[in-house]
Scaffold this motif. Sequence first.
Motif, PDB file in Angstrom:
ATOM      1  N   TRP A  65       0.828  -1.203   0.000  1.00  0.00           N
ATOM      2  CA  TRP A  65       0.000   0.000   0.000  1.00  0.00           C
ATOM      3  C   TRP A  65       0.867   1.259   0.000  1.00  0.00           C
ATOM      4  O   TRP A  65       0.632   2.187  -0.768  1.00  0.00           O
ATOM      5  CB  TRP A  65      -0.944   0.001   1.204  1.00  0.00           C
ATOM      6  CG  TRP A  65      -1.890   1.155   1.194  1.00  0.00           C
ATOM      7  CD1 TRP A  65      -3.122   1.217   0.613  1.00  0.00           C
ATOM      8  CD2 TRP A  65      -1.660   2.443   1.780  1.00  0.00           C
ATOM      9  NE1 TRP A  65      -3.678   2.458   0.798  1.00  0.00           N
ATOM     10  CE2 TRP A  65      -2.797   3.237   1.518  1.00  0.00           C
ATOM     11  CE3 TRP A  65      -0.612   3.000   2.499  1.00  0.00           C
ATOM     12  CZ2 TRP A  65      -2.916   4.556   1.945  1.00  0.00           C
ATOM     13  CZ3 TRP A  65      -0.727   4.321   2.931  1.00  0.00           C
ATOM     14  CH2 TRP A  65      -1.869   5.079   2.653  1.00  0.00           C
ATOM     15  N   ARG A  95     -10.976  -6.352   1.973  1.00  0.00           N
ATOM     16  CA  ARG A  95     -10.818  -4.891   2.022  1.00  0.00           C
ATOM     17  C   ARG A  95      -9.399  -4.477   1.636  1.00  0.00           C
ATOM     18  O   ARG A  95      -9.197  -3.458   0.981  1.00  0.00           O
ATOM     19  CB  ARG A  95     -11.198  -4.357   3.409  1.00  0.00           C
ATOM     20  CG  ARG A  95     -12.697  -4.441   3.647  1.00  0.00           C
ATOM     21  CD  ARG A  95     -13.178  -3.576   4.797  1.00  0.00           C
ATOM     22  NE  ARG A  95     -12.455  -3.700   6.037  1.00  0.00           N
ATOM     23  CZ  ARG A  95     -12.736  -4.578   7.008  1.00  0.00           C
ATOM     24  NH1 ARG A  95     -13.740  -5.423   6.864  1.00  0.00           N
ATOM     25  NH2 ARG A  95     -12.031  -4.604   8.111  1.00  0.00           N
ATOM     26  N   TYR A  96      -8.419  -5.275   2.042  1.00  0.00           N
ATOM     27  CA  TYR A  96      -7.043  -5.008   1.630  1.00  0.00           C
ATOM     28  C   TYR A  96      -6.943  -5.057   0.099  1.00  0.00           C
ATOM     29  O   TYR A  96      -6.330  -4.194  -0.524  1.00  0.00           O
ATOM     30  CB  TYR A  96      -6.089  -6.052   2.215  1.00  0.00           C
ATOM     31  CG  TYR A  96      -5.761  -5.940   3.678  1.00  0.00           C
ATOM     32  CD1 TYR A  96      -6.061  -4.830   4.444  1.00  0.00           C
ATOM     33  CD2 TYR A  96      -5.111  -7.002   4.311  1.00  0.00           C
ATOM     34  CE1 TYR A  96      -5.724  -4.763   5.788  1.00  0.00           C
ATOM     35  CE2 TYR A  96      -4.765  -6.952   5.647  1.00  0.00           C
ATOM     36  CZ  TYR A  96      -5.070  -5.829   6.381  1.00  0.00           C
ATOM     37  OH  TYR A  96      -4.723  -5.781   7.701  1.00  0.00           O
ATOM     38  N   SER A  99      -8.398  -2.058  -1.555  1.00  0.00           N
ATOM     39  CA  SER A  99      -7.527  -0.902  -1.376  1.00  0.00           C
ATOM     40  C   SER A  99      -6.343  -0.954  -2.338  1.00  0.00           C
ATOM     41  O   SER A  99      -5.989   0.056  -2.951  1.00  0.00           O
ATOM     42  CB  SER A  99      -7.034  -0.852   0.067  1.00  0.00           C
ATOM     43  OG  SER A  99      -6.133   0.203   0.258  1.00  0.00           O
ATOM     44  N   GLN A 106      -7.103   4.680  -2.130  1.00  0.00           N
ATOM     45  CA  GLN A 106      -8.074   4.607  -1.049  1.00  0.00           C
ATOM     46  C   GLN A 106      -7.335   4.722   0.278  1.00  0.00           C
ATOM     47  O   GLN A 106      -6.152   4.410   0.371  1.00  0.00           O
ATOM     48  CB  GLN A 106      -8.839   3.284  -1.080  1.00  0.00           C
ATOM     49  CG  GLN A 106      -9.799   3.179  -2.234  1.00  0.00           C
ATOM     50  CD  GLN A 106     -10.630   1.907  -2.161  1.00  0.00           C
ATOM     51  OE1 GLN A 106     -10.513   1.140  -1.234  1.00  0.00           O
ATOM     52  NE2 GLN A 106     -11.460   1.716  -3.145  1.00  0.00           N
ATOM     53  N   VAL A 109      -6.635   0.678   5.101  1.00  0.00           N
ATOM     54  CA  VAL A 109      -7.699  -0.092   5.747  1.00  0.00           C
ATOM     55  C   VAL A 109      -7.449  -0.138   7.246  1.00  0.00           C
ATOM     56  O   VAL A 109      -6.350  -0.449   7.698  1.00  0.00           O
ATOM     57  CB  VAL A 109      -7.769  -1.520   5.165  1.00  0.00           C
ATOM     58  CG1 VAL A 109      -8.716  -2.397   5.959  1.00  0.00           C
ATOM     59  CG2 VAL A 109      -8.187  -1.472   3.704  1.00  0.00           C
TER      60      VAL A 109
END
Length: 119
Positions: A65, A95-96, A99, A106, A109
């Motif tokens: 990320w 959700r990861y 993202s 985004q 998380v």
Amino acid sequence: QGQYPAAIGAYDAAMRNEPFEAYAQLGRCETVLRADEDREAQLACTRSLFSAWPEWVDALYLRAWLLAKLGDPGESNYRGMFFQRADLSNPLHKRYVDSLIAGGKQPLVRRPSCELCSD
């Protein structure tokens, strides 16, 4: 709540307690990333987390990320490792994935505390 230095100090203290070290380091890195102040500290924190727990999906996610957010070409390596290990039946991993698909655009998380209990 924006009290990043105090939170980082609390995580540093928690990291000295071996059974909680991984989650304390994860929380510390999440806090450093959210503080969004020191790029080198962010890189060092995620590098250290991944080095200590290279198979841990959470460590891979944070590293991928951050590198995506920074536009670092090394992100694809971590992203690939993350996708190999992610369990799409796990709501947190899903959700990861969402993202990372957004290329770090985004928000990071947040792990609800109830999800920590199932790991």
